[in-house]
Scaffold this active site. Structure first.
Site, mmCIF file in Angstrom:
data_model
loop_
_atom_site.group_PDB
_atom_site.id
_atom_site.type_symbol
_atom_site.label_atom_id
_atom_site.label_comp_id
_atom_site.label_asym_id
_atom_site.label_seq_id
_atom_site.Cartn_x
_atom_site.Cartn_y
_atom_site.Cartn_z
ATOM 1 N N CYS A 168 0.818 -1.153 -0.071
ATOM 2 C CA CYS A 168 0.120 0.151 0.074
ATOM 3 C C CYS A 168 0.864 1.194 0.126
ATOM 4 O O CYS A 168 1.578 1.466 -0.922
ATOM 5 C CB CYS A 168 -1.072 -0.116 1.159
ATOM 6 S SG CYS A 168 -2.463 0.972 0.855
ATOM 7 N N HIS A 211 -3.562 -5.797 2.057
ATOM 8 C CA HIS A 211 -3.432 -5.762 3.481
ATOM 9 C C HIS A 211 -4.035 -7.344 3.979
ATOM 10 O O HIS A 211 -4.364 -7.923 3.205
ATOM 11 C CB HIS A 211 -4.421 -4.785 4.290
ATOM 12 C CG HIS A 211 -3.477 -3.307 4.003
ATOM 13 N ND1 HIS A 211 -2.181 -2.819 4.535
ATOM 14 C CD2 HIS A 211 -3.528 -2.146 3.289
ATOM 15 C CE1 HIS A 211 -1.835 -1.622 4.255
ATOM 16 N NE2 HIS A 211 -2.869 -1.249 3.410
#
Lengths: 257, 408
Positions: A97, A195
């Site tokens: 990310c 994630h």
């Protein structure tokens, strides 16, 4: 371990800046999966403000909010040579990310601010009009199995011409630049929007990273009880692909009017 | 007239919700009131002293403790005691408030900016801000900025606020603030300066920004262990509800009661000590095998860290019951921010709709555990005389609906 010493050093970089989405779990999983096999391993936390050493075997960069991402970028750039040296020497990098955005060339935030990245990989990111939130399922190239995770980001990432993505998006959005791919895989550097955190849900991926860091074939790692992770994977993959199927149906209806 | 019609229609919807077993009724009746009579909040709040309590963690408990402190002082207090904290929960509370002269209302962090004006609020009680339901709420600093705009546009608004939380200090500073330093156990969301984004310096439990000078406000008001110090007065907070986190909640409530409502310190401190259960939190539920389990609510890493510190110090089996519905946040990745390693040596169970996520987390924390989705069955499967059942929000709500004392 590049012959430095006998303990595998798993580096968690700036956890207070790049750890908003439980990414610490990736480091915990790598350390435990090494230790359970009798391989000495330790978790090294590099807190913000400290220089990043070149002596780590794995470098883990996670997700973060905007202000922390600015701070993290400045710290990473200051330690750029150490990271480059380590990666050139065989260390492994997992960037998730905000981490993915920071190993690239630059990130253009929603307000137009440009955050200069490390430039380790030829990719760039800009904030999109909507936040991409939900289960994300990615098919990488074999031998890695299908990956499950959860995404929550504004970023739209575009890879330079010489780079290959981590995999094809089966459900969710991933890079979100319209090519249905997620992340990047370049030698021992991996970037992704997965994630979850990603490694507890995908132990085979964790073992691949360990094998790279140890310079061994992943099949040579002693097998571990896989049942708890397999049950979780099955549940999450089903949740993700059910959502993917709904999205497909919705988009199909839209195209047909 | 519209308000009366709306309230009546809301009551019908609320009773329907209760008798059909779909909920406690407060939220649906509030939705109906808000649709039928959009101006209802202003009309229902008129003529009362209104205090709002908000925080990521502890708002329901703090609301209950402040209500206790004001009630003991002779005020007639209306409060949303079931934790229905959106505008839809506030309206029916006020509609049922009768001759109450004061309302102490828990309000959701995101809703707070929308209700300050309609309710003509005179006091905000602000506890803490940390990561919670990131898929819904977004990032912490966005909430702090929204709160700060309220303080900027209402410079005469009274605020009682925690001086130890950088986000809360940033949010409250523009108004008239009574600070109390409660300490901050969870700092992972307070690394960077809310004013300028630089890295904060933390020394001796106090924060300061080396770049712009933003710093913890100076105040004599503070929590020292279990003792609340307000100016030159001191009072011990001896609570019936467990945990150091509740001592901080009580300190905030007592500070608000003393400083804003002029309740004598000793009287307020005694009153908060008499509270034993707060909308089902800390209640004992029967396991059906002669044992009971005590129910705790923990829904994010900051809350969990406090609960773990408490559980690690006592001899108890622990059930971790986690859902990931909309009201819980759909992403339970926060499980990896919580040091479950502290539970090594305790009997433990992974429960809830996301019990498999909990199980993998406990595996890597090297905590032996059983896996059982039903939290009560999980509790029965564990040995020992004492069991704590720690629930995420919707797990907790389900237990409260089943065992709780129902809406007030």
């Amino acid at each position: 371990m590049s012959g430095r010493d006998s303990t595998l050093r798993v580096g968690l970089i700036y956890p207070e800046l790049l750890g908003t989405y439980g990414d610490r779990g990736n480091a915990v999983v790598l350390v435990k999966r090494a230790q359970w096999r009798g391989i000495p391993a330790e978790l090294v936390e590099v807190t913000a403000g400290e220089p990043i050493p070149d002596s780590l075997d794995l470098y883990l960069l996670g997700g973060g909010e905007d202000d922390p991402q600015h701070l993290a970028a400045a710290g990473l750039r200051a330690s750029r040579h150490a990271i480059e040296r380590a990666v050139g020497d065989g260390a492994v990098l997992l960037a998730v990310c905000a981490g993915l955005q920071l190993v690239g060339d630059h990130y253009v935030a929603a307000d137009g601010t440009v955050i200069e990245g490390l430039g380790l990989l030829d990719l760039s990111t800009r904030a999109g009009p909507a936040r991409l939130i939900g289960e994300l399922v990615v098919d990488p190239e074999p031998p890695l199995p299908r990956l499950t995770g959860f995404e929550n980001h504004w970023g739209r990432t575009t890879l330079g011409p010489g780079l290959a993505p981590l995999g094809r998006v089966v459900a969710g959005r991933g890079d979100g630049d319209g090519r249905d791919t997620d992340g990047v895989l370049a030698d021992r550097m991996v970037g992704s929007y997965l994630h979850g955190p990603v490694l507890p849900r995908n132990p085979a991926f964790a073992d691949q990273l360990l094998a790279w860091a140890l310079n061994v074939d992943p099949t040579s790692l002693a097998p571990l009880d896989a049942e708890p992770e397999e049950r979780l994977r099955a549940e999450r993959l089903q949740a993700g692909t059910a959502r993917g199927a709904r999205r497909w149906w919705h988009e199909r209806r839209l195209t047909r009017g | 007239m519209r308000t009366r019609l709306g309230v009546a229609a809301g009551r019908v919807a609320g009773s329907l919700s209760r008798v059909t077993g779909r909920g406690a009724g407060a939220t649906i009746s509030g939705r109906v009131i808000n649709v039928v009579a959009p101006g209802a909040l202003a009309e229902l709040g008129a003529g009362r002293h209104i205090a709002l309590v908000s925080a990521t963690n502890g708002k329901t408990t703090t609301t209950c403790l402040l209500t206790a402190a004001l009630t003991t002082n002779g005020r007639r207090v209306a409060t949303n005691s079931t934790g229905a904290n959106l505008t839809s929960g506030i309206a029916p509370t006020l509609a049922a408030a009768g001759d109450a002269d004061t309302a102490v209302l828990e309000v959701d962090e995101r809703v707070l900016p929308r209700v300050v004006d309609p309710l003509a609020v005179e006091l905000l009680v602000l506890g803490n801000l940390s990561r919670d339901q990131l898929d819904r709420y977004g990032e912490v600093h966005l909430l702090a900025d929204a709160w700060r705009r309220v303080a900027e546009t209402h410079p005469r608004l009274g605020i009682v606020a925690n001086a130890s939380d950088p986000h809360v200090v940033w949010a409250a500073s523009p108004a008239q603030v009574t600070w109390v330093a409660l300490g901050l156990g969870w700092r992972l969301d307070a690394a960077s300066c809310p004013a300028c984004g630089e890295l904060l310096d933390w020394a001796d439990d106090r924060f300061r920004c080396p770049s712009c000078g933003f710093a913890q406000p100076e105040t004599p008001n503070r929590l020292e262990g279990d003792t609340l110090v307000l100016d030159d007065q001191r009072a011990p907070l001896r609570l019936a509800v467990p945990g150091q986190w509740n001592v901080a909640n009580a300190a905030l409530a007592v500070t608000a009661a003393v400083e804003h409502f002029s309740v004598p310190l000793a009287e307020a401190a005694r009153a908060v000590g008499s509270v034993t259960t707060v909308a089902g939190r800390y209640m004992q539920v029967p396991l059906g095998d002669g044992r009971t389990a005590r129910v705790l609510l923990a829904k994010n890493p900051a809350g969990w860290s406090e609960v773990l510190r408490f559980l690690a110090g006592i001899d108890t089996a622990v059930v971790i019951a986690v859902n990931a519905r909309v009201a819980d946040g759909k992403d339970p990745s926060w499980l990896w921010d919580v040091p479950y390693e502290l539970l090594r040596g305790h009997a433990a169970a992974a429960a809830g709709e996301r019990c498999l996520d909990v199980a993998v987390r406990l595996r890597y924390a090297e905590v032996d555990h059983v896996v059982e989705p039903d939290p009560l069955a999980a509790a029965r499967a564990l040995p020992g005389d004492t069991v704590h059942l720690v629930c995420s929000y919707t797990q907790f709500s389900a237990l409260y609906r089943h065992f709780g004392d129902g809406p007030a």
